[in-house]
Motif scaffolding. Structure first.
Motif, PDB file in Angstrom:
ATOM      1  N   MET A   1       0.848  -1.165   0.000  1.00 29.27           N
ATOM      2  CA  MET A   1       0.000   0.000   0.000  1.00 29.27           C
ATOM      3  C   MET A   1       0.893   1.227   0.000  1.00 29.27           C
ATOM      4  SD  MET A   1      -1.721   0.528   3.810  1.00 29.27           S
ATOM      5  CE  MET A   1      -2.139  -1.167   3.879  1.00 29.27           C
ATOM      6  N   ALA A   3       1.865   5.175   0.874  1.00 28.98           N
ATOM      7  CA  ALA A   3       1.672   6.102   1.993  1.00 28.98           C
ATOM      8  C   ALA A   3       2.698   7.225   1.886  1.00 28.98           C
ATOM      9  CB  ALA A   3       1.825   5.363   3.323  1.00 28.98           C
ATOM     10  N   THR A  19      -1.811   6.591   4.789  1.00 26.84           N
ATOM     11  CA  THR A  19      -2.021   5.881   3.541  1.00 26.84           C
ATOM     12  C   THR A  19      -2.897   6.714   2.610  1.00 26.84           C
ATOM     13  OG1 THR A  19      -4.058   4.745   4.181  1.00 26.84           O
ATOM     14  CG2 THR A  19      -1.965   3.687   4.791  1.00 26.84           C
ATOM     15  N   GLU A  20      -2.984   6.270   1.376  1.00 28.47           N
ATOM     16  CA  GLU A  20      -3.790   6.975   0.379  1.00 28.47           C
ATOM     17  C   GLU A  20      -5.263   7.049   0.763  1.00 28.47           C
ATOM     18  OE1 GLU A  20      -3.447   4.701  -3.257  1.00 28.47           O
ATOM     19  OE2 GLU A  20      -3.428   2.865  -2.083  1.00 28.47           O
ATOM     20  N   HIS A  21      -5.713   6.173   1.674  1.00 23.22           N
ATOM     21  CA  HIS A  21      -7.100   6.171   2.122  1.00 23.22           C
ATOM     22  C   HIS A  21      -7.280   6.772   3.516  1.00 23.22           C
ATOM     23  CE1 HIS A  21      -8.474   3.959  -1.345  1.00 23.22           C
ATOM     24  NE2 HIS A  21      -7.515   3.075  -1.153  1.00 23.22           N
ATOM     25  N   LEU A  23      -5.587   6.105   6.473  1.00 25.43           N
ATOM     26  CA  LEU A  23      -5.213   5.341   7.663  1.00 25.43           C
ATOM     27  C   LEU A  23      -3.844   5.814   8.135  1.00 25.43           C
ATOM     28  CD1 LEU A  23      -5.854   2.995   9.612  1.00 25.43           C
ATOM     29  CD2 LEU A  23      -4.710   1.473   7.984  1.00 25.43           C
ATOM     30  N   LYS A  86     -12.551   2.612   4.239  1.00 27.28           N
ATOM     31  CA  LYS A  86     -11.948   2.922   2.940  1.00 27.28           C
ATOM     32  C   LYS A  86     -10.705   2.109   2.621  1.00 27.28           C
ATOM     33  CE  LYS A  86     -11.714   7.247   4.146  1.00 27.28           C
ATOM     34  NZ  LYS A  86     -11.473   8.668   4.250  1.00 27.28           N
ATOM     35  N   GLN A  87      -9.860   1.802   3.620  1.00 24.91           N
ATOM     36  CA  GLN A  87      -8.563   1.175   3.384  1.00 24.91           C
ATOM     37  C   GLN A  87      -8.691  -0.345   3.358  1.00 24.91           C
ATOM     38  OE1 GLN A  87      -5.268   2.718   2.960  1.00 24.91           O
ATOM     39  NE2 GLN A  87      -5.136   0.637   2.187  1.00 24.91           N
TER      40      GLN A  87
END
Length: 122
Positions: A1, A3, A19-21, A23, A86-87
């Motif tokens: 993932m 980040a 992270t991109e979502h 988290l 989301k993640q």
């Protein structure tokens, strides 16, 4: 993932990534990483079920996730979950009396030790 390092540990004991979502996780120290884009490797078997919000275990990387799918594999359960709704994450836990009731749609508390997160510079 993927980040981004949002706090390289200047104000905290351990660095933080987001992270991109969205988290946020504590990670091991990475030299000269402030603001850097990184790839995180989280082994599914390194996640642990965290105690509920009744004052049980606390940790740097504790969060609630919604179970999307449960696959029974004998002594193991493979869970596809969404952290923060989301993640996406894959989690592998031991099948036990306490985990047998986990079903799709359930909210569970998970934790992963910062030292169990592998960080790759991009």
């Amino acid at each position: 993932m993927t980040a981004r390092v949002c706090d390289a540990g200047q104000r905290r004991e351990t660095p933080l990534v987001e992270t991109e979502h969205g988290l946020t996780l504590s990670i091991p120290r990475v030299p000269d990483a402030a603001g850097a884009a990184v790839t995180l490797l989280l082994r599914p078997e390194r996640f642990q079920m965290a105690a509920g919000s009744d004052g049980g275990s606390t940790g740097a990387n504790r969060f609630t996730a919604r179970v999307r799918d449960v696959t029974y594999l004998g002594e193991d359960l493979h869970l596809r979950v969404l952290a923060l709704e989301k993640q996406p994450l894959l989690v592998s836990i031991k099948n036990s009396k306490g985990t047998r009731a986990i079903t799709s749609g359930a909210a569970i508390d998970l934790a992963i030790d910062p030292e169990d997160i592998h960080v790759l510079r991009r």
